[in-house]
Design an enzyme around this catalytic site. Structure first.
Site, PDB file in Angstrom:
ATOM      1  N   LYS A   1      21.956  89.658 -14.086  1.00 26.37           N
ATOM      2  CA  LYS A   1      20.771  89.853 -13.231  1.00 26.37           C
ATOM      3  C   LYS A   1      19.509  89.661 -14.028  1.00 26.37           C
ATOM      4  CE  LYS A   1      22.630  94.200 -11.384  1.00 26.37           C
ATOM      5  NZ  LYS A   1      23.045  94.899 -12.606  1.00 26.37           N
TER       6      LYS A   1
ATOM      7  N   LYS B   1      20.995  93.800 -25.887  1.00 22.98           N
ATOM      8  CA  LYS B   1      19.797  94.089 -25.089  1.00 22.98           C
ATOM      9  C   LYS B   1      18.575  94.319 -25.956  1.00 22.98           C
ATOM     10  CE  LYS B   1      21.719  95.653 -20.743  1.00 22.98           C
ATOM     11  NZ  LYS B   1      21.894  96.726 -19.798  1.00 22.98           N
TER      12      LYS B   1
ATOM     13  N   LYS C   1      27.301  85.745 -20.496  1.00 21.56           N
ATOM     14  CA  LYS C   1      27.738  86.214 -19.168  1.00 21.56           C
ATOM     15  C   LYS C   1      26.621  86.027 -18.136  1.00 21.56           C
ATOM     16  CE  LYS C   1      26.405  90.977 -19.194  1.00 21.56           C
ATOM     17  NZ  LYS C   1      26.517  92.321 -18.815  1.00 21.56           N
TER      18      LYS C   1
HETATM   19  P1  TYM Z   1      25.810  96.383 -14.327  1.00 18.68           P
HETATM   20  O1  TYM Z   1      24.801  96.826 -13.348  1.00 18.68           O
HETATM   21  O2  TYM Z   1      25.372  95.517 -15.467  1.00 18.68           O
HETATM   22  O3  TYM Z   1      26.978  95.629 -13.619  1.00 18.68           O
HETATM   23  C1  TYM Z   1      27.703  96.212 -12.543  1.00 18.68           C
HETATM   24  C2  TYM Z   1      29.147  95.780 -12.606  1.00 18.68           C
HETATM   25  O4  TYM Z   1      29.233  94.348 -12.599  1.00 18.68           O
HETATM   26  C3  TYM Z   1      30.033  93.895 -13.704  1.00 18.68           C
HETATM   27  N1  TYM Z   1      29.492  92.619 -14.171  1.00 18.68           N
HETATM   28  C4  TYM Z   1      30.213  91.502 -14.321  1.00 18.68           C
HETATM   29  N2  TYM Z   1      31.506  91.237 -14.087  1.00 18.68           N
HETATM   30  C5  TYM Z   1      31.931  89.975 -14.331  1.00 18.68           C
HETATM   31  N3  TYM Z   1      31.118  88.976 -14.776  1.00 18.68           N
HETATM   32  C6  TYM Z   1      29.814  89.211 -15.021  1.00 18.68           C
HETATM   33  N4  TYM Z   1      29.026  88.231 -15.427  1.00 18.68           N
HETATM   34  C7  TYM Z   1      29.296  90.528 -14.786  1.00 18.68           C
HETATM   35  N5  TYM Z   1      28.070  91.088 -14.909  1.00 18.68           N
HETATM   36  C8  TYM Z   1      28.204  92.380 -14.537  1.00 18.68           C
HETATM   37  C9  TYM Z   1      29.878  94.984 -14.759  1.00 18.68           C
HETATM   38  O5  TYM Z   1      30.956  94.974 -15.669  1.00 18.68           O
HETATM   39  C10 TYM Z   1      29.825  96.238 -13.913  1.00 18.68           C
HETATM   40  O6  TYM Z   1      31.142  96.672 -13.604  1.00 18.68           O
HETATM   41  N6  TYM Z   1      26.579 100.325 -17.267  1.00 18.68           N
HETATM   42  C11 TYM Z   1      26.937  99.734 -16.010  1.00 18.68           C
HETATM   43  C12 TYM Z   1      26.658 100.615 -14.814  1.00 18.68           C
HETATM   44  C13 TYM Z   1      27.231 101.980 -14.885  1.00 18.68           C
HETATM   45  C14 TYM Z   1      28.596 102.358 -14.748  1.00 18.68           C
HETATM   46  C15 TYM Z   1      28.624 103.763 -14.875  1.00 18.68           C
HETATM   47  C16 TYM Z   1      29.778 101.645 -14.549  1.00 18.68           C
HETATM   48  C17 TYM Z   1      26.525 103.122 -15.072  1.00 18.68           C
HETATM   49  N7  TYM Z   1      27.357 104.180 -15.055  1.00 18.68           N
HETATM   50  C18 TYM Z   1      29.823 104.494 -14.807  1.00 18.68           C
HETATM   51  C19 TYM Z   1      30.955 102.363 -14.486  1.00 18.68           C
HETATM   52  C20 TYM Z   1      30.968 103.746 -14.610  1.00 18.68           C
HETATM   53  C21 TYM Z   1      26.131  98.468 -15.833  1.00 18.68           C
HETATM   54  O7  TYM Z   1      25.097  98.260 -16.405  1.00 18.68           O
HETATM   55  O8  TYM Z   1      26.607  97.636 -14.900  1.00 18.68           O
END
Ligand code: TYM
Length: 333
Positions: free
Chosen positions: A197, A111, A194
């Site tokens: 968003k 990032k 990957k």
């Molecule tokens: P975020 O918002 O990037 O993504 C949310 C969830 O979607 C999954 N994900 C994917 N899975 C498969 N293929 C992809 N291309 C893909 N892109 C995203 C992510 O693995 C995630 O499960 N840090 C986290 C949010 C968070 C969180 C937490 C998660 C904050 N606190 C506590 C678990 C527990 C994040 O940025 O997810």
């Protein structure tokens, strides 16, 4: 019954990657576990967000989660900034996590890119807040996509160091639940990245709000190679884009990639992409329609989120109060 926690950033419309890698797996856990799901707006501002966009996207994300099958009566669904315990425990964890641990986080490096000096300090300590999200509830299971694995290992390191430093057995070990063939959905434009968003190209992803024409066009334009689909998994070796599209069809139709190849092996991408687009449209259109309907009643959505925050606070407050006491802070009342 275990307590499950997961979160998603409201930094854009949820993608097919978010859906297949995470959200879809959250739905059945509502009925078998105590499930807590959070729209993580504190995490989102680690990279600048326009305030009006952040408000809109937070509601859109909550509506998307409900439209995908989360039921605010069967799970706890809330917005992170509504529950102060997250930020409070994150500060304690900032003082537990070691810089060396944070320096190893690959997502920070991705990032921040080459410009590490200019990113926010929030982006650097992001994994400490994520650890606080989970440990504030003593949650033990965390359903996520593959890209979060390293952050969850860090959350365990933090818990262990806290327990060790203060001579307590307070924060439990957490177990990542990384499920299915779609734990890592790749970009439609580059099979080595990957789906995200935040990718500058909208063509790289399917958004849950895309209409049928947009989905068809994006799939039609998705990068592939000139070979027809193989009949066996070994034939996907070295073909990341083909592997990704096969994985997406398998995930969306609830089967295994092997079965997709058994059915479509030998086909050119023209025909295969049309099958894939049809399957995606059939699956995603009702979600987009429901999301739109939910967003028409903003007051009801906000009320559901406030109720979720009350229920979340009732669990997190006593746990974080105990953490404060363990650390040696005087009682505040
Ligand atoms: P975020 O918002 O990037 O993504 C949310 C969830 O979607 C999954 N994900 C994917 N899975 C498969 N293929 C992809 N291309 C893909 N892109 C995203 C992510 O693995 C995630 O499960 N840090 C986290 C949010 C968070 C969180 C937490 C998660 C904050 N606190 C506590 C678990 C527990 C994040 O940025 O997810």
């Amino acid at each position: 019954m275990s307590r499950v926690f997961s979160g998603i950033q409201p930094s854009g419309v949820p993608t097919l990657g978010n859906y297949l890698g995470a959200i879809r797996n959250w739905v059945p856990l509502q009925d078998t576990q105590e499930a807590i799901y959070c729209v993580v707006d504190l995490h989102a501002i680690t990279q600048w967000q326009d305030p009006a966009d952040l408000r809109r996207q937070t509601r859109e994300m909550a509506a998307a989660l409900i439209a995908c099958g989360l039921d605010p009566k069967r799970c706890i669904l809330f917005v992170q900034s509504h529950v102060r315990a997250h930020a409070e425990l994150a500060w304690i964890f900032n003082c537990v996590a070691r810089l060396g641990w944070l320096n190893r986080m690959t997502q920070f490096k991705d990032k921040a890119g080459k410009n590490q000096e200019a990113v926010s300090s929030g982006l650097y300590v992001y994994p400490n807040l994520m650890a606080a999200d989970i440990h504030a509830y003593h949650a033990t299971k965390v359903p996520v996509g593959d890209d979060q694995k390293q952050h969850l290992e860090l959350a365990n390191d933090i818990a262990q160091k806290f327990n060790h430093d203060y001579g307590v057995d307070f924060f439990p070990n957490i177990e990542p639940l990384i499920q299915g063939v779609a734990a890592r959905v790749m970009s439609l434009r580059d099979g080595s990245k990957k789906m995200s968003k935040s990718d500058p190209s909208d063509q790289s992803r399917i958004n849950l709000t895309d209409d049928a024409d947009t989905i068809s066009q994006k799939i039609k334009r998705a990068k592939t190679d000139p070979e027809p689909l193989p009949e066996h998994m070994a034939g996907l070796e070295g073909r990341p884009e083909a592997r990704n599209l096969v994985g997406i069809l398998a995930a969306i139709t609830g089967t295994l990639p092997e079965n997709v190849l058994r059915e479509h092996g030998g086909q050119g991408f023209g025909a295969f992409k049309s099958t894939l687009a049809d399957a995606l449209i059939a699956h995603l259109s009702p979600i987009a329609a429901e999301m739109k309907r939910l967003l028409e009643d903003q007051a009801a959505l906000d009320a559901a989120l406030r109720l979720g925050a009350d229920r979340a606070s009732a669990i997190a407050e006593p746990i974080v109060a105990k953490a404060r006491d363990i650390v040696g802070f005087l009682p505040s009342r």
